[in-house]
Write a protein that holds these residues in place. Structure first.
Motif, mmCIF file in Angstrom:
data_model
loop_
_atom_site.group_PDB
_atom_site.id
_atom_site.type_symbol
_atom_site.label_atom_id
_atom_site.label_comp_id
_atom_site.label_asym_id
_atom_site.label_seq_id
_atom_site.Cartn_x
_atom_site.Cartn_y
_atom_site.Cartn_z
ATOM 1 N N HIS A 287 -32.069 -13.477 54.893
ATOM 2 C CA HIS A 287 -33.507 -13.696 55.064
ATOM 3 C C HIS A 287 -34.255 -13.468 53.750
ATOM 4 O O HIS A 287 -35.191 -14.210 53.415
ATOM 5 C CB HIS A 287 -34.064 -12.777 56.152
ATOM 6 C CG HIS A 287 -33.808 -13.269 57.547
ATOM 7 N ND1 HIS A 287 -34.564 -14.266 58.131
ATOM 8 C CD2 HIS A 287 -32.875 -12.920 58.462
ATOM 9 C CE1 HIS A 287 -34.127 -14.497 59.363
ATOM 10 N NE2 HIS A 287 -33.093 -13.704 59.583
ATOM 11 N N HIS A 288 -33.849 -12.471 52.998
ATOM 12 C CA HIS A 288 -34.492 -12.198 51.711
ATOM 13 C C HIS A 288 -34.255 -13.352 50.725
ATOM 14 O O HIS A 288 -35.189 -13.777 50.020
ATOM 15 C CB HIS A 288 -33.944 -10.897 51.125
ATOM 16 C CG HIS A 288 -34.484 -10.575 49.770
ATOM 17 N ND1 HIS A 288 -35.784 -10.182 49.554
ATOM 18 C CD2 HIS A 288 -33.890 -10.605 48.534
ATOM 19 C CE1 HIS A 288 -35.970 -9.976 48.256
ATOM 20 N NE2 HIS A 288 -34.843 -10.223 47.624
ATOM 21 N N ILE A 289 -33.023 -13.845 50.690
ATOM 22 C CA ILE A 289 -32.714 -14.958 49.782
ATOM 23 C C ILE A 289 -33.529 -16.196 50.150
ATOM 24 O O ILE A 289 -34.037 -16.910 49.270
ATOM 25 C CB ILE A 289 -31.194 -15.271 49.823
ATOM 26 C CG1 ILE A 289 -30.401 -14.098 49.246
ATOM 27 C CG2 ILE A 289 -30.878 -16.545 49.048
ATOM 28 C CD1 ILE A 289 -28.914 -14.176 49.498
ATOM 29 N N TYR A 290 -33.679 -16.440 51.448
ATOM 30 C CA TYR A 290 -34.486 -17.593 51.889
ATOM 31 C C TYR A 290 -35.948 -17.412 51.462
ATOM 32 O O TYR A 290 -36.578 -18.355 50.962
ATOM 33 C CB TYR A 290 -34.395 -17.748 53.406
ATOM 34 C CG TYR A 290 -35.221 -18.903 53.931
ATOM 35 C CD1 TYR A 290 -34.761 -20.220 53.824
ATOM 36 C CD2 TYR A 290 -36.462 -18.681 54.503
ATOM 37 C CE1 TYR A 290 -35.518 -21.286 54.281
ATOM 38 C CE2 TYR A 290 -37.231 -19.736 54.968
ATOM 39 C CZ TYR A 290 -36.753 -21.038 54.862
ATOM 40 O OH TYR A 290 -37.520 -22.083 55.312
ATOM 41 N N ASP A 291 -36.477 -16.204 51.631
ATOM 42 C CA ASP A 291 -37.865 -15.947 51.231
ATOM 43 C C ASP A 291 -38.072 -16.161 49.745
ATOM 44 O O ASP A 291 -39.132 -16.623 49.306
ATOM 45 C CB ASP A 291 -38.254 -14.509 51.602
ATOM 46 C CG ASP A 291 -38.380 -14.299 53.107
ATOM 47 O OD1 ASP A 291 -38.535 -15.310 53.838
ATOM 48 O OD2 ASP A 291 -38.309 -13.137 53.559
ATOM 49 N N LYS A 292 -37.041 -15.840 48.952
ATOM 50 C CA LYS A 292 -37.158 -15.961 47.502
ATOM 51 C C LYS A 292 -36.923 -17.393 47.005
ATOM 52 O O LYS A 292 -37.549 -17.830 46.035
ATOM 53 C CB LYS A 292 -36.156 -15.023 46.822
ATOM 54 C CG LYS A 292 -36.515 -13.550 46.941
ATOM 55 C CD LYS A 292 -37.823 -13.230 46.240
ATOM 56 C CE LYS A 292 -38.150 -11.757 46.294
ATOM 57 N NZ LYS A 292 -39.447 -11.456 45.633
ATOM 58 N N THR A 293 -36.015 -18.123 47.636
ATOM 59 C CA THR A 293 -35.638 -19.449 47.123
ATOM 60 C C THR A 293 -36.321 -20.595 47.863
ATOM 61 O O THR A 293 -36.504 -21.671 47.292
ATOM 62 C CB THR A 293 -34.118 -19.662 47.224
ATOM 63 O OG1 THR A 293 -33.717 -19.663 48.597
ATOM 64 C CG2 THR A 293 -33.365 -18.571 46.468
#
Length: 450
Positions: A287-293
Motif C-alpha cells: 500500500h505504501h509503494i502504491y501511494d508513492k508510485t
C-alpha cells in the motif's frame, strides 16, 4: 550479443545465458550435481548453457555476477565487530571461506570461461532481483518490491522500473529483515533455513494466529509504511548458527522443535501467527509503494516472493491492478536477473513487450531436455524395459492410471526454471481423492502431512 548471468556461494547456485536479451538457457547447478540447494560455483550449469547455445566462452560478450561480494564481506566484518565477543565460532567458520574463495569470484569466472575476454560486472543483490522481476513481466513500467533474507546490506527494497531503467529508491537494512524474521520461525518450528520456509507456510494453515499480538509486541516493530525493526534480543542469527535466542524460546514457553519431534497444536498456532505477521507487513509495504508510485503494475522479487499465501493476499487485498512474480524469484533466479540487468540497464537496450507468450516460454521452460533417441539410449544402457506410444495413446495410457488412483511422473520438453513444477517435470495424481495428498506426501515426497 550473448550475456551470461551467475549466482552462487550462498544457496541455489545457477547460470543463465541470454542472446540479444532473450533467455535461451537457465538452470540450477543442483540439476547436474544432484546436491540439493548446491551453492558451489556452477561449473556444470555454465557448461550446459554454452552447449545448449552451441557456443564457446569467447562468444560471450559480458558476464554479470548477481551481487557485490566485497560489500557483502564488508557487512559480515562490520557485523562480527558489532556483536563481539559473541560470534567467534561463526567468524572462524565463515570468514576463511570468504578470504580463500568467495572474494575471488572474478578469478573463478575467468578460469571457468577459457577464452572469454569480455567485461565482468557486479550489480547489487536487490537490483538483480528487481531486474528479474521486471524484465520477465509484460509491463512497460512498474513499481518494484524485493524482499529476502539479506543481500549486501539491504533486506527489502522498493522503487520503480521502465524500459531500460530500474531505480531502487528506498530499502530496509541488515539486521532488520522480514525474510530472516520468517526464517527464524522456520528454524524454531523444526525446519531447515533457506529450505523449509515453504513447509512453514503449509503448516500455518493448520493453526490459529493466537500469538500474533505477542509477536507484534515483543519481536517486531512495524510502521504504517511497512518498514520494520526487529528486537534483536530475541534473535541469534547475527552471531550464531541458530536463528533464535533463549529469550525467544522463553517467550513462547517451548524449546525449538527438533526434526523428529511430533508437531503439536502450539507449533501450528505459532506458524499461523508468523504467517499472519508476514502477510500484514507485506500488505503495508504494498500500500505504501502504491501511494508513492501511483502505478498500476507491481513486480515482486526475492525469496519471500515464493510465499504463495502472501502473494494471494497482495493480489486480492492490495491496490495494484496487476502483479507479476517470476517463477524463480529467489537467488537462483538472480542469475537471469543479473544477465538482464547487464543487457537492458548496463548496455541500455530497450525492453520488448510485444509478445507475452514468448516472454512466458523464455522465462519458464529454459532448462535441459532430452530427445526420444537420447532417452532410449539411456534406458537400453541400464536394461530398463519401456514402451513407446504416439501422443493420443500416451494421453489415454496416462489418464486411466491416474483415474484408478495411481501416481504418474510426467516428463515433456524443457525443464522448468525455478522450484515449482509447471507441467514439464511434474507428479500427476487425481485431486478428487481425499487421501491423495497424504499418499503423495508419505510415499512420493517423503515429507510432513501438511
Amino acid at each position: 550479443m550473448y550475456n551470461l548471468g551467475i549466482s552462487c556461494y550462498y544457496h541455489d547456485s545457477a547460470a543463465a545465458l541470454l542472446k540479444d536479451g532473450h533467455v535461451i538457457a537457465a538452470v540450477e547447478e543442483e540439476r547436474f550435481s544432484r546436491k540439493k540447494f548446491d551453492d558451489d560455483f556452477p561449473h556444470k550449469a555454465i557448461q550446459w548453457c554454452l552447449d545448449e547455445a552451441g557456443i564457446t566462452p569467447d562468444k560471450i560478450d559480458s558476464v554479470a555476477f548477481y551481487d557485490k561480494p566485497v560489500l557483502k564481506f564488508e557487512r559480515l566484518l562490520d557485523n562480527y565487530i558489532a556483536v563481539a565477543p559473541r560470534g567467534l565460532y561463526s567468524f572462524l567458520d565463515v570468514i576463511p571461506k570468504w578470504i580463500h574463495k568467495r572474494l575471488w569470484i572474478k578469478n573463478d569466472i575467468k578460469k571457468a570461461l577459457k577464452g572469454f575476454k569480455g567485461e565482468i560486472i557486479f550489480p547489487e543483490h536487490h537490483l538483480s532481483h528487481a531486474a528479474h522481476a521486471f524484465y520477465t513481466s509484460p509491463f512497460e513500467e512498474s513499481a518494484i518490491l524485493t524482499i529476502d533474507g539479506v543481500g549486501e546490506w539491504s533486506t527489502t527494497s522498493y522503487g520503480y522500473a521502465s524500459n531500460d531503467s530500474v531505480k531502487i529508491t528506498n530499502d530496509i537494512r541488515w539486521p532488520h529483515s522480514l525474510g530472516l524474521f520468517y526464517s527464524a520461525f522456520t528454524y524454531f518450528l523444526g525446519f531447515k533455513v533457506n529450505e523449509g520456509e515453504y513447509k512453514l507456510m503449509g503448516l500455518s494453515s493448520y493453526g490459529k494466529p493466537k500469538y500474533y499480538d505477542l509477536i507484534m509486541e515483543n519481536l517486531i516493530d512495524v510502521k504504517n509504511d511497512g518498514s520494520i525493526h526487529l528486537n534483536m534480543e530475541y534473535f541469534a542469527f547475527t552471531y550464531d548458527k541458530v536463528m533464535t535466542s533463549k529469550k525467544f524460546s522463553k517467550l513462547f514457553g517451548i524449546e525449538p522443535k527438533t526434526r523428529d519431534e511430533k508437531t503439536l497444536q502450539i507449533h501450528f498456532d505459532i506458524g499461523a501467527s508468523a504467517q499472519k505477521v508476514l502477510e500484514d507487513v507485506i500488505l503495508k509495504m504494498v500500500h505504501h509503494i502504491y501511494d508513492k508510485t501511483k502505478m498500476k503494475n507491481l513486480c515482486i522479487g526475492g525469496g519471500v516472493a515464493l510465499n504463495g499465501v502472501s502473494n494471494y493476499k497482495i493480489l486480492s487485498e492490495g491496490p495494484f491492478e496487476n502483479v507479476h512474480i517470476p517463477p524463480s524469484p529467489g537467488d537462483a533466479g538472480s542469475a537471469v536477473g543479473a544477465a538482464q540487468y547487464l543487457y537492458y540497464i548496463y548496455h541500455k537496450n530497450p525492453k520488448d513487450t510485444s509478445d507475452n507468450t514468448q516472454l512466458i516460454q523464455e522465462n519458464v521452460y529454459v532448462g535441459p531436455s532430452y530427445t526420444d533417441k537420447e532417452i532410449k539410449v539411456f534406458l537400453d544402457s541400464k536394461n530398463v524395459s519401456y514402451k513407446s506410444f504416439d501422443d493420443t495413446e500416451l494421453l489415454q495410457k496416462t489418464a486411466q492410471p491416474i483415474a484408478d488412483g495411481n501416481v504418474v511422473g510426467w516428463y515433456q520438453g524443457k525443464m522448468e526454471w525455478g522450484p515449482r513444477a509447471l507441467g514439464n517435470r511434474s507428479i500427476l495424481a487425481d485431486p478428487r481423492r481425499a487421501n491423495m495428498k497424504d499418499i503423495l506426501n508419505a510415499k512420493i515426497k517423503h515429507r510432513e502431512s501438511f
